[in-house]
Design a protein around this motif. Structure first.
Motif, PDB file in Angstrom:
ATOM      1  N   ILE A 137       0.851  -1.204   0.000  1.00  0.00           N
ATOM      2  CA  ILE A 137       0.000   0.000   0.000  1.00  0.00           C
ATOM      3  C   ILE A 137       0.889   1.257   0.000  1.00  0.00           C
ATOM      4  CG2 ILE A 137      -1.676   1.340   1.362  1.00  0.00           C
ATOM      5  CD1 ILE A 137      -2.859  -1.427   2.228  1.00  0.00           C
ATOM      6  N   ALA A 138       1.911   1.245   0.853  1.00  0.00           N
ATOM      7  CA  ALA A 138       2.811   2.413   0.920  1.00  0.00           C
ATOM      8  C   ALA A 138       3.482   2.655  -0.436  1.00  0.00           C
ATOM      9  CB  ALA A 138       3.857   2.202   2.009  1.00  0.00           C
ATOM     10  N   GLN A 139       3.806   1.581  -1.134  1.00  0.00           N
ATOM     11  CA  GLN A 139       4.502   1.734  -2.425  1.00  0.00           C
ATOM     12  C   GLN A 139       3.568   2.138  -3.558  1.00  0.00           C
ATOM     13  OE1 GLN A 139       7.407  -1.483  -3.555  1.00  0.00           O
ATOM     14  NE2 GLN A 139       6.554  -2.451  -1.753  1.00  0.00           N
ATOM     15  N   MET A 140       2.341   1.563  -3.572  1.00  0.00           N
ATOM     16  CA  MET A 140       1.462   1.765  -4.739  1.00  0.00           C
ATOM     17  C   MET A 140       0.553   2.981  -4.630  1.00  0.00           C
ATOM     18  SD  MET A 140       0.429  -2.157  -5.839  1.00  0.00           S
ATOM     19  CE  MET A 140      -0.319  -1.747  -7.415  1.00  0.00           C
ATOM     20  N   GLN A 141      -0.019   3.154  -3.418  1.00  0.00           N
ATOM     21  CA  GLN A 141      -1.044   4.200  -3.221  1.00  0.00           C
ATOM     22  C   GLN A 141      -0.661   5.582  -3.768  1.00  0.00           C
ATOM     23  OE1 GLN A 141      -3.880   3.844  -0.341  1.00  0.00           O
ATOM     24  NE2 GLN A 141      -4.738   5.247  -1.809  1.00  0.00           N
ATOM     25  N   PRO A 142       0.568   6.059  -3.522  1.00  0.00           N
ATOM     26  CA  PRO A 142       0.896   7.415  -3.988  1.00  0.00           C
ATOM     27  C   PRO A 142       0.769   7.597  -5.505  1.00  0.00           C
ATOM     28  CG  PRO A 142       2.589   6.593  -2.483  1.00  0.00           C
ATOM     29  CD  PRO A 142       1.688   5.445  -2.786  1.00  0.00           C
ATOM     30  N   HIS A 143       0.820   6.494  -6.251  1.00  0.00           N
ATOM     31  CA  HIS A 143       0.770   6.605  -7.713  1.00  0.00           C
ATOM     32  C   HIS A 143      -0.639   6.492  -8.279  1.00  0.00           C
ATOM     33  CE1 HIS A 143       5.104   6.348  -7.721  1.00  0.00           C
ATOM     34  NE2 HIS A 143       5.032   5.267  -6.958  1.00  0.00           N
ATOM     35  N   VAL A 144      -1.616   6.107  -7.428  1.00  0.00           N
ATOM     36  CA  VAL A 144      -2.953   5.801  -7.954  1.00  0.00           C
ATOM     37  C   VAL A 144      -3.686   7.095  -8.311  1.00  0.00           C
ATOM     38  CG1 VAL A 144      -5.162   4.672  -7.465  1.00  0.00           C
ATOM     39  CG2 VAL A 144      -3.043   3.715  -6.524  1.00  0.00           C
ATOM     40  N   PRO A 145      -4.089   7.255  -9.577  1.00  0.00           N
ATOM     41  CA  PRO A 145      -4.778   8.491  -9.966  1.00  0.00           C
ATOM     42  C   PRO A 145      -6.171   8.578  -9.330  1.00  0.00           C
ATOM     43  CG  PRO A 145      -4.156   7.150 -11.894  1.00  0.00           C
ATOM     44  CD  PRO A 145      -3.934   6.314 -10.689  1.00  0.00           C
ATOM     45  N   ALA A 146      -6.675   9.805  -9.164  1.00  0.00           N
ATOM     46  CA  ALA A 146      -8.026   9.994  -8.637  1.00  0.00           C
ATOM     47  C   ALA A 146      -9.012   9.286  -9.562  1.00  0.00           C
ATOM     48  CB  ALA A 146      -8.333  11.483  -8.576  1.00  0.00           C
ATOM     49  N   GLY A 147     -10.038   8.677  -8.964  1.00  0.00           N
ATOM     50  CA  GLY A 147     -11.062   8.012  -9.783  1.00  0.00           C
ATOM     51  C   GLY A 147     -10.758   6.546 -10.054  1.00  0.00           C
ATOM     52  N   VAL A 148      -9.556   6.097  -9.668  1.00  0.00           N
ATOM     53  CA  VAL A 148      -9.222   4.671  -9.803  1.00  0.00           C
ATOM     54  C   VAL A 148      -9.372   4.038  -8.414  1.00  0.00           C
ATOM     55  CG1 VAL A 148      -7.335   3.039 -10.239  1.00  0.00           C
ATOM     56  CG2 VAL A 148      -7.693   4.987 -11.778  1.00  0.00           C
ATOM     57  N   HIS A 149     -10.045   2.862  -8.355  1.00  0.00           N
ATOM     58  CA  HIS A 149     -10.260   2.189  -7.069  1.00  0.00           C
ATOM     59  C   HIS A 149      -9.118   1.224  -6.783  1.00  0.00           C
ATOM     60  CE1 HIS A 149     -14.254   3.838  -7.397  1.00  0.00           C
ATOM     61  NE2 HIS A 149     -14.426   3.224  -8.553  1.00  0.00           N
ATOM     62  N   PHE A 150      -8.261   1.592  -5.842  1.00  0.00           N
ATOM     63  CA  PHE A 150      -7.137   0.727  -5.483  1.00  0.00           C
ATOM     64  C   PHE A 150      -7.546  -0.145  -4.291  1.00  0.00           C
ATOM     65  CE2 PHE A 150      -3.037   0.525  -2.890  1.00  0.00           C
ATOM     66  CZ  PHE A 150      -2.584  -0.607  -3.535  1.00  0.00           C
ATOM     67  N   ILE A 151      -7.585  -1.461  -4.506  1.00  0.00           N
ATOM     68  CA  ILE A 151      -8.016  -2.382  -3.444  1.00  0.00           C
ATOM     69  C   ILE A 151      -6.977  -3.514  -3.330  1.00  0.00           C
ATOM     70  CG2 ILE A 151      -9.901  -3.839  -2.576  1.00  0.00           C
ATOM     71  CD1 ILE A 151     -11.725  -2.380  -4.664  1.00  0.00           C
ATOM     72  N   PRO A 152      -6.075  -3.411  -2.353  1.00  0.00           N
ATOM     73  CA  PRO A 152      -5.040  -4.441  -2.226  1.00  0.00           C
ATOM     74  C   PRO A 152      -5.653  -5.793  -1.839  1.00  0.00           C
ATOM     75  CG  PRO A 152      -4.558  -2.509  -0.878  1.00  0.00           C
ATOM     76  CD  PRO A 152      -5.960  -2.368  -1.329  1.00  0.00           C
TER      77      PRO A 152
END
Ligand code: NAP
Length: 311
Positions: free
Chosen positions: A107-122
């Motif tokens: 989460i720490a590695q990926m989250q900062p890159h996730v654009p707004a409007g994309v649902h990031f669910i580890p």
């Protein structure tokens, strides 16, 4: 024909987990199009020979572009770089997930890159084997196994439900957990057993009083069961150790204390203590069988030799 769950699924990483997903997605008709990306031309060629997808690329952005669901299945230490690479290609409303064995670090590695409007669910499917690569996968890998989702606060509930539906159609049962708790649970059920196995097999390999040929010849007396875990992918397990450091060190401290207590019982001939402990641990295996996570066969580890399970 019913519409597939997702129009386009991108699989970034096509090793054991990615290729098992490709096979079950195809079998269950979960995607209109399966786009595959992997780092090396050799692995990509093999995935294509196996017919695992509908399109193939060594550029993860190509695969992720226009996908409704993107599943990242690479060693956990590479998740940040992969997220940075695919981020510009992710379409609004897409679900981005992963299968990594550690969660807080991913989460720490990926989250900062996730654009707004994309649902990031580890996520993390608790299913695997000691094999790697696209040939190692099989469509039943997730059947009856748990998949743990660790959504961050504020994640869209409908997107979580959609991803849970996907995993259920792959055969999994779903649990939702806080990432830190996931890392603690997995440290004891998966990471420590692997570290102990690597350690015992390494110790046997270093012995001088007992020859290597004796270790191999008489391995059926117990040693063999550890070698399956110790044959697991070195890159994957290096990354797990580096990325779940705190939880693993905490569990190792507990383990060392308990080992010292066992050592003392053996030194002082405390048979009652040994017997009590060995009785308690036997009951744990019985509970695992009752929970449907193992079958009651005496040849532990070999009854499904082609596809042994692990976490
Ligand atoms: P695998 O069979 O070794 O496949 C790894 C895939 O990741 C390959 O496509 C590989 O590409 C790619 N890759 C490797 N290093 C990379 C890098 N630095 N950058 C980008 N891509 C890279 O691994 P796996 O067993 O499927 O494991 C994948 C993930 O699932 C890991 O995070 C692991 O923790 C998790 N997991 C594994 C198990 C298990 O039992 N194996 C169980 C549950 C979860 P190339 O071959 O093209 O280099």
């Amino acid at each position: 024909m019913a519409r597939p769950l997702f129009d386009r699924i991108a699989l970034v990483g096509i090793g054991l987990i990615g290729s098992s997903l490709a096979r079950v997605i195809r079998r269950e008709g979960l995607a209109g199009h399966i786009a595959i990306a992997t780092r090396s031309a050799d692995t990509l060629r093999r995935a294509e020979e196996l017919g695992l997808g509908d399109s193939y690329s060594t550029d993860a952005r190509d695969a992720a572009s226009g996908a409704d669901l993107v599943i990242v299945s690479v060693p956990v230490g590479s998740s940040g770089a992969v997220a940075a690479e695919i981020a510009p290609a992710l379409k609004p409303g897409a679900i981005l997930t992963d299968v990594g064995s550690t969660k807080a670090s991913v989460i720490a590695q990926m989250q900062p890159h996730v654009p707004a409007g994309v649902h990031f669910i580890p996520g993390h499917p608790i299913a695997g084997t000691e094999r790697s690569g696209p040939d190692a996968g099989f469509p039943d890998l997730f059947e009856g196994r748990w998949c743990i989702l660790t959504p961050v606060p504020g994640t869209d509930e409908a997107a979580i439900a959609r991803l849970a539906d996907f995993w259920q159609r792959c055969g999994s049962r779903i649990d939702t957990m806080d990432p830190a708790h996931h890392d603690m649970v997995l440290a004891i059920v998966s990471h420590l057993p692997h570290i102990i196995a690597y350690n015992i097999v390494g110790t046997a390999d270093d012995l001088e009083a007992v020859t290597k040929s004796e270790v191999i010849k008489y391995s059926a007396s117990g040693f063999r069961d550890f070698t399956r875990l110790a044959a697991s992918d070195p890159t994957m397990w290096r990354d797990v150790c580096l990325h779940n450091k705190d939880a693993i060190l905490e569990m190792l401290a507990r383990f060392s204390e308990d080992l010292s207590s066992l050592q003392r019982a053996i030194r002082w001939g405390d048979g009652d203590k040994l017997f009590e402990m060995f009785t308690r641990t036997r009951a744990v295996r019985k509970s695992i069988i009752e929970a449907g996570q193992e079958i009651d066969a005496p040849d532990f580890g070999r009854h499904i030799a082609a596809h042994p399970e692990k976490g």
